[in-house]
Structure formats: structure tokens, C-alpha cells
Scaffold this motif. Structure first.
Motif, short mmCIF file in Angstrom:
data_model
loop_
_atom_site.label_atom_id
_atom_site.label_comp_id
_atom_site.label_asym_id
_atom_site.label_seq_id
_atom_site.Cartn_x
_atom_site.Cartn_y
_atom_site.Cartn_z
N UNK A 186 -1.78 -100.28 38.29
CA UNK A 186 -2.24 -100.66 39.19
C UNK A 186 -1.56 -100.27 40.44
N UNK A 187 -1.57 -99.02 41.62
CA UNK A 187 -0.36 -99.00 42.83
C UNK A 187 -1.09 -98.18 44.04
N UNK A 188 -1.83 -100.35 44.61
CA UNK A 188 -2.71 -100.45 45.84
C UNK A 188 -2.10 -99.55 46.98
N UNK A 189 -1.28 -99.40 47.34
CA UNK A 189 -0.34 -98.34 48.40
C UNK A 189 0.47 -97.26 47.73
N UNK A 190 -0.31 -96.57 47.20
CA UNK A 190 0.23 -95.02 46.45
C UNK A 190 0.97 -93.85 47.16
N UNK A 191 0.59 -93.48 48.64
CA UNK A 191 1.55 -92.42 48.98
C UNK A 191 1.24 -91.48 47.61
N UNK A 192 2.39 -90.92 47.19
CA UNK A 192 2.22 -90.11 46.34
C UNK A 192 1.72 -90.28 44.98
N UNK A 237 3.32 -102.57 43.05
CA UNK A 237 3.68 -102.62 44.64
C UNK A 237 4.61 -102.63 45.34
N UNK A 238 4.28 -100.86 45.77
CA UNK A 238 5.06 -100.70 47.40
C UNK A 238 5.21 -100.66 48.35
N UNK A 239 4.51 -101.68 49.48
CA UNK A 239 3.65 -101.04 50.78
C UNK A 239 4.78 -101.30 52.11
N UNK A 240 4.02 -100.40 52.67
CA UNK A 240 5.13 -100.34 53.74
C UNK A 240 5.78 -101.25 54.23
N UNK A 241 7.09 -101.07 54.24
CA UNK A 241 8.56 -101.90 54.99
C UNK A 241 8.06 -103.02 55.67
N UNK A 242 8.71 -103.88 55.92
CA UNK A 242 8.59 -104.68 57.10
C UNK A 242 9.88 -103.93 58.84
N UNK A 243 10.47 -103.70 58.50
CA UNK A 243 11.34 -102.93 59.28
C UNK A 243 10.47 -101.62 59.33
N UNK A 244 10.99 -100.81 59.04
CA UNK A 244 11.00 -99.20 59.28
C UNK A 244 9.78 -98.48 58.87
N UNK A 253 1.20 -93.66 59.53
CA UNK A 253 0.47 -93.95 60.60
C UNK A 253 -0.12 -95.56 60.41
N UNK A 254 -0.30 -95.64 59.05
CA UNK A 254 -1.13 -97.10 58.84
C UNK A 254 0.06 -98.21 57.96
N UNK A 255 0.82 -98.66 59.36
CA UNK A 255 1.53 -99.78 58.92
C UNK A 255 1.84 -101.36 59.04
N UNK A 256 0.43 -101.46 60.04
CA UNK A 256 0.44 -102.68 59.54
C UNK A 256 -0.10 -103.49 58.19
N UNK A 257 0.46 -103.78 57.55
CA UNK A 257 -0.05 -104.63 56.59
C UNK A 257 0.30 -105.99 56.97
N UNK A 289 -2.38 -109.59 35.69
CA UNK A 289 -1.20 -108.90 35.00
C UNK A 289 -0.33 -109.38 35.45
N UNK A 290 0.99 -108.96 34.51
CA UNK A 290 2.09 -108.30 35.30
C UNK A 290 2.13 -107.30 36.80
N UNK A 291 3.43 -108.28 37.11
CA UNK A 291 3.75 -107.22 38.44
C UNK A 291 5.04 -106.91 38.82
N UNK A 292 5.03 -105.87 39.96
CA UNK A 292 6.43 -105.84 40.15
C UNK A 292 6.30 -105.08 41.58
N UNK A 293 7.33 -105.62 42.96
CA UNK A 293 6.44 -105.19 43.89
C UNK A 293 8.01 -104.06 44.33
N UNK A 294 8.27 -103.33 45.02
CA UNK A 294 9.35 -103.16 45.86
C UNK A 294 9.64 -103.34 47.60
#
Length: 236
Positions: free
Chosen positions: A3-9, A156-163, A169-173, A187-192
Motif C-alpha cells: 500500500x503506497x498512499x503518496x504514490x507519485x510515480x 509511505x513516502x509523503x511530501x517532506x517537511x522541508x522541500x 502542488x499538494x504539499x501540506x499534510x 501490517x509492516x511499514x516502511x517510511x521515508x
């Protein structure tokens, strides 16, 4: 399943499915241009998109003309999105992002425009469409749907806090909420994430461990990011 909630590519989801590491992937993206691309590739119009790419004669004037137009169909929006991604500096999709000038080896706009490779990639993704479940929407909704499934692995690879503001376009979470929600995942998880005091604090509060890794940016600069998980025994 992954499951990839902030998918982009959705590179991780695609790799996992293509290499048979998982049976299927569910992924979401809020950006309407990126969503248009996924819908076009997965809903039977991949051949049209591939043909448009193969037939496009790339010049700065033509690229600027396409990017300045308002797409009339979802398929035209998908082509414009891919064109922007491959010709903008750093692949940035936000409106007003500058185009590549010198590029790799001085090739300019052609430095990241490989029509045959792109067309082949689109065909490959289309061939996997039965295993790829895309939705245009908020990543939190997708997370909620799979929280109670022990067979769902979250990447989970969300829009980062800095850049993020500069890149998306949708950067605020709500980053703190994201950690609190994922804390409940069966389930298991890995975030970046970017390596900041706040991110480390949120991870610790959620009972997650962090591990710094070195990354290279599109401008070939070294930076440090974080991998975040419940444990890292799978890396040993």
C-alpha cells in the motif's frame, strides 16, 4: 499486498508487483495531473499515450506550447504531465517550474526524453493493470482502508517537511497525524522522511525506529534522509 498512499510515480509498488514480491498494489495520488496519467495507463489508453510520446518531435518551442495549453481530455493531461516531468528541471511538476537548459551532457530537453523507453515502460505497466489498484484521492483514506489488514505492507513516502512546498502542488499534510495513524497498522511499514528533530520526535512517539541513509539529489548533492520502521532486522 503493498500500500503506497503518496504514490507519485509509484516506483516501489511497480517494482514489487513486477518482480512478484507481492500479488497486488494499492496506491493513491491527489495531484490531478499525475492521477490522469495513471488513469490513462491503467484504463485501456496506454497505446494512445505511448503513440503520442513516440510521435512527439521535441523542441523547446513545442514543449512550451504543450505546457501552456489547457488539456481538453484526461489523455491529453496525462501526456502533458509526462512531458513536464521529463523536461522540467528536477522533474518538478508544479506550475511555473523551469525547463531543463543544459541537461545531461549538454543535451538540453532531450537529456531525459527517451521516447522508446517511456513507451515500453507504459506498456509494461499496462500489462500489470489487473494487479494495480489506483485511486485519485487523499492518501489518508487509503491508509484507513488497509490499517486492519495484517497482509498489507505500507510504503509511505509523503511530501517532506522541508522541500515539499517547492516540489509539489499538494504539499501540506498533517505529519504528526500520519505517524499516529500508522502506529495502528496491523501490517509492516516502511517510511521515508527528511531528517529533522520533529520527524524523529514523531517517530519516537509512535514507537518507531529511525535509521539515517545518504541520498543524492537530482543536482548530485549528498543529503541525509531517514528510513522509519518498527525494526530493521530485515536489513541485517
Amino acid at each position: 499486498m503493498i500500500v503506497e498512499p503518496f504514490a507519485g510515480g509509484a516506483g516501489i509498488s511497480l517494482t514489487c508487483v513486477k518482480d512478484s514480491l507481492v500479488d497486488e498494489a494499492a496506491f493513491a495520488e491527489l495531484d490531478r495531473d499525475v492521477a490522469a496519467t495513471w488513469k490513462t495507463v491503467l484504463n485501456g489508453h496506454a497505446p494512445w499515450l505511448a503513440a503520442e510520446i513516440l510521435g512527439f518531435r521535441i523542441t523547446r518551442t513545442r514543449v512550451e506550447q504543450v505546457l501552456a495549453q489547457s488539456p481538453k481530455t484526461i489523455y491529453e493531461r496525462a501526456f502533458r504531465c509526462l512531458l513536464r516531468n521529463r523536461t522540467a528541471r528536477g522533474g518538478v511538476l508544479t506550475e511555473g517550474a523551469g525547463l531543463i537548459r543544459l541537461g545531461e551532457d549538454g543535451k538540453g530537453l532531450r537529456s531525459r526524453w527517451y521516447p522508446e523507453t517511456l513507451a515500453k515502460r507504459i506498456a509494461t505497466i499496462s500489462s500489470l493493470k489487473a494487479q494495480l489498484h489506483f485511486r485519485h484521492g487523499d492518501g489518508f483514506s487509503l491508509i484507513d482502508e488497509y490499517l486492519d489488514r495484517s497482509d498489507a505492507v505500507f510504503f509511505v513516502d509523503p511530501p517532506y517537511t522541508q522541500a515539499a512546498k517547492r516540489l509539489y502542488t499538494h504539499w501540506e499534510i498533517d505529519h504528526e497525524r500520519l505517524f499516529k495513524v500508522l502506529q495502528r497498522a496491523k501490517g509492516d511499514l516502511l517510511m521515508t522522511y527528511d531528517d529533522t528533530k520533529e520527524v524523529r520526535k514523531w517517530a519516537k512517539s509512535a514507537g518507531l525506529k529511525v535509521r539515517p541513509i545518504s541520498m543524492r539529489t537530482t543536482h548530485h548533492q549528498q543529503k541525509r534522509e531517514l528510513m522509519i520502521s518498527r525494526d530493521f532486522r530485515w536489513m541485517e
